[in-house]
Design a protein around this motif. Structure first.
Motif, short mmCIF file in Angstrom:
data_model
loop_
_atom_site.label_atom_id
_atom_site.label_comp_id
_atom_site.label_asym_id
_atom_site.label_seq_id
_atom_site.Cartn_x
_atom_site.Cartn_y
_atom_site.Cartn_z
N GLY A 94 66.18 17.24 0.16
CA GLY A 94 66.72 18.30 -0.69
C GLY A 94 66.11 19.64 -0.37
N VAL A 128 74.43 16.80 -3.70
CA VAL A 128 73.61 15.59 -3.71
C VAL A 128 74.04 14.67 -2.57
CG1 VAL A 128 72.94 13.56 -5.07
CG2 VAL A 128 73.11 15.79 -6.18
N TYR A 176 72.18 9.41 -6.67
CA TYR A 176 72.55 9.66 -8.07
C TYR A 176 71.80 8.76 -9.05
CZ TYR A 176 76.19 13.07 -7.00
OH TYR A 176 76.85 14.19 -6.60
N LYS A 188 73.18 17.88 -9.08
CA LYS A 188 72.55 18.87 -8.21
C LYS A 188 71.52 19.67 -9.00
CE LYS A 188 74.64 22.89 -6.99
NZ LYS A 188 75.50 23.81 -6.19
N LEU A 207 68.29 17.82 -9.37
CA LEU A 207 67.52 17.86 -8.13
C LEU A 207 66.85 19.22 -7.95
CD1 LEU A 207 66.66 16.67 -5.37
CD2 LEU A 207 68.86 17.48 -4.48
#
Length: 192
Positions: free
Chosen positions: A28, A42, A57, A63, A66
């Motif tokens: 990420g 994601v 997930y 998103k 994250l």
């Protein structure tokens, strides 16, 4: 390494799960640096981490979750400045400077946090509270015996507002530390 590793505010993870989360966070961070927070997905992060989107997930509900986790980790992993400065103003400025420098070194993470932390996702809400708790704790420690709930609240509001302004592009992350030094000096002008 312990068999139970805390990774997210909602669950205990074993070593294998924690390793997967770390791969997702590393992927990420790399993906965020390449594409920015607006276009990051994601799914892209999952591919980069070598896991299925369903697995990603499982650990990050969105998103925004994250992005908020990346910002939270950056803050928690940063060593707060030592309280060696003589005045409350100097100590609080050291805190805001350290956090500003973190944002300047990681502008994509800071920009992602601005985007994510305004969301209503329950997982983001938990992280927003934890991030706010970090800010409160650092300001309370820096203020020492001068700390009052009202003074901490003013500092958190000023700092959060400055982060939002930087995220909106009204000031740069490079300018943030200098601007906050002046704000802190104004707020604490009568505090010893």
């Amino acid at each position: 390494m312990s068999s139970q590793v805390t990774s997210t505010p909602r669950r205990q993870l074993n070593e294998r799960q924690a390793a997967t989360v770390q791969r997702l966070l590393d992927a990420g961070l790399a993906q965020l640096a390449e594409v920015g927070p607006e276009t990051l997905t994601v799914r892209q992060v999952a591919v980069r981490a070598g896991v299925s989107p369903a697995t990603a997930y499982t650990y990050f509900s969105s998103k925004n979750h994250l992005l908020a986790e990346l910002f939270h980790r950056a803050i928690v992993e940063q060593v707060p400045p030592a309280a060696e400065h003589s005045t409350a103003t100097d100590r609080v400025q050291a805190v805001t400077r350290a956090l500003s420098d973190l944002c300047e070194r990681n502008p994509h993470v800071a920009a992602g946090a601005n985007l994510a932390l305004l969301g209503s996702d329950p997982d983001v809400e938990r992280l927003r509270l934890r991030i706010g708790g970090e800010f409160v704790a650092r300001f309370e420690e820096a203020l020492g015996r001068s700390s009052t709930p009202e003074l901490v609240d003013v500092l958190v509001l000023a700092f959060s507002g400055a982060l939002l302004q930087a995220g909106m592009g009204l000031i740069s992350y490079a300018e943030l530390g200098d601007r906050l030094d002046k704000v802190v000096a104004t707020i604490l002008k009568d505090v010893r």
